[in-house]
Design a protein around this motif. Structure first.
Motif, PDB file in Angstrom:
ATOM      1  N   VAL A  93       0.823  -1.369  -0.011  1.00  0.00           N
ATOM      2  CA  VAL A  93      -0.154   0.002  -0.039  1.00  0.00           C
ATOM      3  C   VAL A  93       0.784   1.361  -0.035  1.00  0.00           C
ATOM      4  O   VAL A  93       0.353   2.441  -0.164  1.00  0.00           O
ATOM      5  N   LEU A  94       2.229   1.243   0.385  1.00  0.00           N
ATOM      6  CA  LEU A  94       3.028   2.274   0.388  1.00  0.00           C
ATOM      7  C   LEU A  94       3.211   2.641  -1.236  1.00  0.00           C
ATOM      8  O   LEU A  94       3.668   1.916  -2.047  1.00  0.00           O
ATOM      9  N   LYS A  95       3.529   4.036  -1.412  1.00  0.00           N
ATOM     10  CA  LYS A  95       3.936   4.590  -2.908  1.00  0.00           C
ATOM     11  C   LYS A  95       5.395   4.134  -2.903  1.00  0.00           C
ATOM     12  O   LYS A  95       5.946   3.921  -1.928  1.00  0.00           O
ATOM     13  N   PRO A  96       6.104   3.940  -3.907  1.00  0.00           N
ATOM     14  CA  PRO A  96       7.231   3.902  -4.092  1.00  0.00           C
ATOM     15  C   PRO A  96       8.079   4.953  -3.395  1.00  0.00           C
ATOM     16  O   PRO A  96       7.638   6.105  -3.605  1.00  0.00           O
ATOM     17  N   GLY A  97       8.942   4.720  -2.511  1.00  0.00           N
ATOM     18  CA  GLY A  97       9.693   5.630  -1.862  1.00  0.00           C
ATOM     19  C   GLY A  97       9.017   5.972  -0.554  1.00  0.00           C
ATOM     20  O   GLY A  97       9.159   7.012   0.339  1.00  0.00           O
ATOM     21  N   GLY A  98       7.626   5.473  -0.236  1.00  0.00           N
ATOM     22  CA  GLY A  98       6.946   5.656   0.660  1.00  0.00           C
ATOM     23  C   GLY A  98       7.336   5.334   2.068  1.00  0.00           C
ATOM     24  O   GLY A  98       8.456   4.371   2.186  1.00  0.00           O
ATOM     25  N   LEU A  99       7.101   5.991   3.251  1.00  0.00           N
ATOM     26  CA  LEU A  99       7.655   5.585   4.467  1.00  0.00           C
ATOM     27  C   LEU A  99       6.934   4.871   5.371  1.00  0.00           C
ATOM     28  O   LEU A  99       5.745   5.200   5.582  1.00  0.00           O
ATOM     29  N   PHE A 100       7.696   3.860   6.136  1.00  0.00           N
ATOM     30  CA  PHE A 100       6.947   3.031   7.092  1.00  0.00           C
ATOM     31  C   PHE A 100       7.550   3.503   8.408  1.00  0.00           C
ATOM     32  O   PHE A 100       8.911   3.486   8.643  1.00  0.00           O
ATOM     33  N   ILE A 101       6.862   3.669   9.348  1.00  0.00           N
ATOM     34  CA  ILE A 101       7.288   4.016  10.748  1.00  0.00           C
ATOM     35  C   ILE A 101       6.752   2.942  11.969  1.00  0.00           C
ATOM     36  O   ILE A 101       5.319   2.865  11.796  1.00  0.00           O
ATOM     37  N   GLY A 102       7.279   2.142  12.506  1.00  0.00           N
ATOM     38  CA  GLY A 102       6.929   1.337  13.585  1.00  0.00           C
ATOM     39  C   GLY A 102       7.480   1.441  14.850  1.00  0.00           C
ATOM     40  O   GLY A 102       8.638   1.534  14.939  1.00  0.00           O
ATOM     41  N   THR A 103       6.850   0.961  15.989  1.00  0.00           N
ATOM     42  CA  THR A 103       7.387   0.917  17.181  1.00  0.00           C
ATOM     43  C   THR A 103       7.463  -0.628  17.581  1.00  0.00           C
ATOM     44  O   THR A 103       6.595  -1.327  17.040  1.00  0.00           O
ATOM     45  N   PHE A 104       8.697  -1.074  18.177  1.00  0.00           N
ATOM     46  CA  PHE A 104       8.711  -2.541  18.744  1.00  0.00           C
ATOM     47  C   PHE A 104       9.292  -2.613  20.189  1.00  0.00           C
ATOM     48  O   PHE A 104       9.771  -1.736  20.641  1.00  0.00           O
ATOM     49  N   HIS A 105       8.773  -3.892  20.608  1.00  0.00           N
ATOM     50  CA  HIS A 105       9.608  -4.062  22.044  1.00  0.00           C
ATOM     51  C   HIS A 105      11.153  -4.374  21.878  1.00  0.00           C
ATOM     52  O   HIS A 105      11.485  -5.637  21.389  1.00  0.00           O
ATOM     53  N   GLY A 106      11.916  -3.510  21.960  1.00  0.00           N
ATOM     54  CA  GLY A 106      13.387  -3.814  21.578  1.00  0.00           C
ATOM     55  C   GLY A 106      14.378  -3.904  22.738  1.00  0.00           C
ATOM     56  O   GLY A 106      13.688  -4.452  23.869  1.00  0.00           O
ATOM     57  N   GLU A 107      15.367  -3.393  22.671  1.00  0.00           N
ATOM     58  CA  GLU A 107      16.290  -3.239  23.803  1.00  0.00           C
ATOM     59  C   GLU A 107      15.858  -2.676  25.091  1.00  0.00           C
ATOM     60  O   GLU A 107      16.286  -3.314  26.106  1.00  0.00           O
ATOM     61  N   LYS A 108      15.047  -1.828  24.925  1.00  0.00           N
ATOM     62  CA  LYS A 108      14.380  -1.201  26.353  1.00  0.00           C
ATOM     63  C   LYS A 108      13.710  -2.346  27.194  1.00  0.00           C
ATOM     64  O   LYS A 108      13.442  -2.299  28.305  1.00  0.00           O
ATOM     65  N   SER A 109      13.281  -3.462  26.530  1.00  0.00           N
ATOM     66  CA  SER A 109      12.258  -4.425  27.205  1.00  0.00           C
ATOM     67  C   SER A 109      13.037  -5.775  27.374  1.00  0.00           C
ATOM     68  O   SER A 109      12.464  -6.666  27.896  1.00  0.00           O
ATOM     69  N   PHE A 110      14.217  -5.796  27.087  1.00  0.00           N
ATOM     70  CA  PHE A 110      15.023  -6.988  27.306  1.00  0.00           C
ATOM     71  C   PHE A 110      14.953  -7.501  28.605  1.00  0.00           C
ATOM     72  O   PHE A 110      15.012  -8.562  28.756  1.00  0.00           O
ATOM     73  N   ASN A 111      15.169  -6.732  29.586  1.00  0.00           N
ATOM     74  CA  ASN A 111      15.099  -7.027  31.045  1.00  0.00           C
ATOM     75  C   ASN A 111      13.783  -7.729  31.578  1.00  0.00           C
ATOM     76  O   ASN A 111      13.788  -8.450  32.535  1.00  0.00           O
ATOM     77  N   ARG A 112      12.838  -7.533  30.729  1.00  0.00           N
ATOM     78  CA  ARG A 112      11.543  -8.256  31.042  1.00  0.00           C
ATOM     79  C   ARG A 112      11.417  -9.503  30.873  1.00  0.00           C
ATOM     80  O   ARG A 112      10.634 -10.500  31.187  1.00  0.00           O
ATOM     81  N   LEU A 113      12.283 -10.172  29.984  1.00  0.00           N
ATOM     82  CA  LEU A 113      12.209 -11.384  29.184  1.00  0.00           C
ATOM     83  C   LEU A 113      12.910 -12.611  30.367  1.00  0.00           C
ATOM     84  O   LEU A 113      13.770 -12.290  31.099  1.00  0.00           O
ATOM     85  N   LEU A 114      12.334 -13.544  30.324  1.00  0.00           N
ATOM     86  CA  LEU A 114      12.909 -14.574  31.207  1.00  0.00           C
ATOM     87  C   LEU A 114      14.270 -15.189  30.369  1.00  0.00           C
ATOM     88  O   LEU A 114      14.258 -15.129  29.296  1.00  0.00           O
ATOM     89  N   PRO A 115      15.250 -15.959  31.293  1.00  0.00           N
ATOM     90  CA  PRO A 115      16.180 -16.262  30.738  1.00  0.00           C
ATOM     91  C   PRO A 115      15.964 -17.136  29.289  1.00  0.00           C
ATOM     92  O   PRO A 115      16.975 -16.893  28.507  1.00  0.00           O
TER      93      PRO A 115
END
Length: 263
Positions: free
Chosen positions: A182-204
């Motif tokens: 659905v994006l035009k050629p050159g169109g922009l996607f912006i997304g948020t993700f559970h990244g490094e900031k959430s690492f300590n929430r994970l179990l081993p």
């Protein structure tokens, strides 16, 4: 043996108790802010606020004040990212997983160059509320799986906040293909993700998978719901999910999740 919060949640998830606990937590949140919200509504008769159940499902809180202030703040954040990569004054911008319009309702006030706004969500009740409360924006219901009810190459920008964080690995790749459609050629996607900031929430054992570049997901509940959670490492995002984009960049902004822009 002392259990931390994440271990307790993991046990509740395994026993299918999370939905019940969520109902109790919703009631607690309503009781906590009911008086505050009643005061906040004075002098704001023209402003529409979502039902508590929709707010909690999307944001984990029921505060009208937080709904307003965080929505405007995040709209400004999104438009700053847009303008780093996209110019022009007739932009067509879509929020995927818009929820009860917390952000999308503020985008035009944050950037007058946006000509058309679209919000999509899989929650039918949310979309019905949005259409009634914010009629100047086009709202479209999607399903848990693609497609969008949108033409090919019709959007300049598509952004989503805390959407992929509630999807399975299969849905990650199905939706990123649909976003490219659905994006035009050159169109922009912006997304948020559970990244490094959430690492300590994970179990081993989850941390080990995360470090290998695998998606870590916590299911046993309805996919797409707030309590279905997924965690994405930088390696997973750059080498797998966003690998087919011509350009990707992680945004160093103060936000609870990692933010990525891809063109």
């Amino acid at each position: 043996m002392k259990l931390n919060k994440q271990s307790v949640v993991a046990v509740a998830r395994k026993l299918h108790l999370l939905p019940l606990l969520e109902k109790l937590r919703l009631l607690q949140k309503i009781l906590k802010v009911h008086k505050e919200n009643r005061e906040y509504l004075k002098g704001r008769a023209k402003q529409s606020y979502p039902p508590y159940s929709l707010m909690y499902d999307a944001y984990s809180h029921c505060s009208f004040d937080r709904y307003d202030k965080s929505g405007l703040r995040d709209a400004k954040m999104i438009t700053r990212i847009i303008r780093k990569y996209v110019s022009g004054d007739q932009l067509v911008v879509c929020e995927f997983g818009c929820g009860p319009a917390r952000i999308v309702r503020h985008l035009r006030s944050a950037d007058a160059g946006i000509a058309k706004l679209i919000g999509t969500d899989y929650n039918a009740k949310t979309i019905r509320w949005c259409k009634a409360a914010v009629p100047e924006i086009v709202f479209i219901q999607n399903e848990l799986a693609p497609p969008f009810d949108l033409p090919d190459h019709s959007l300049d920008v598509l952004y989503c906040v805390s959407v992929f964080t509630h999807l399975s690995e299969e849905m990650h790749f199905e939706w990123i293909r649909e976003i490219r459609r659905v994006l035009k050629p050159g169109g922009l996607f912006i997304g948020t993700f559970h990244g490094e900031k959430s690492f300590n929430r994970l179990l081993p054992y989850e941390q080990a998978r995360y470090l290998r570049g695998e998606l870590v997901s916590r299911g046993n509940v309805k996919e797409g719901s707030r309590i279905y959670t997924a965690y994405q490492s930088d390696k997973f995002l750059s080498e797998k999910l966003l690998a087919d984009f011509d350009f990707i960049e992680k945004q160093d902004l103060k936000f609870s999740q990692s933010i990525w822009a891809a063109r």
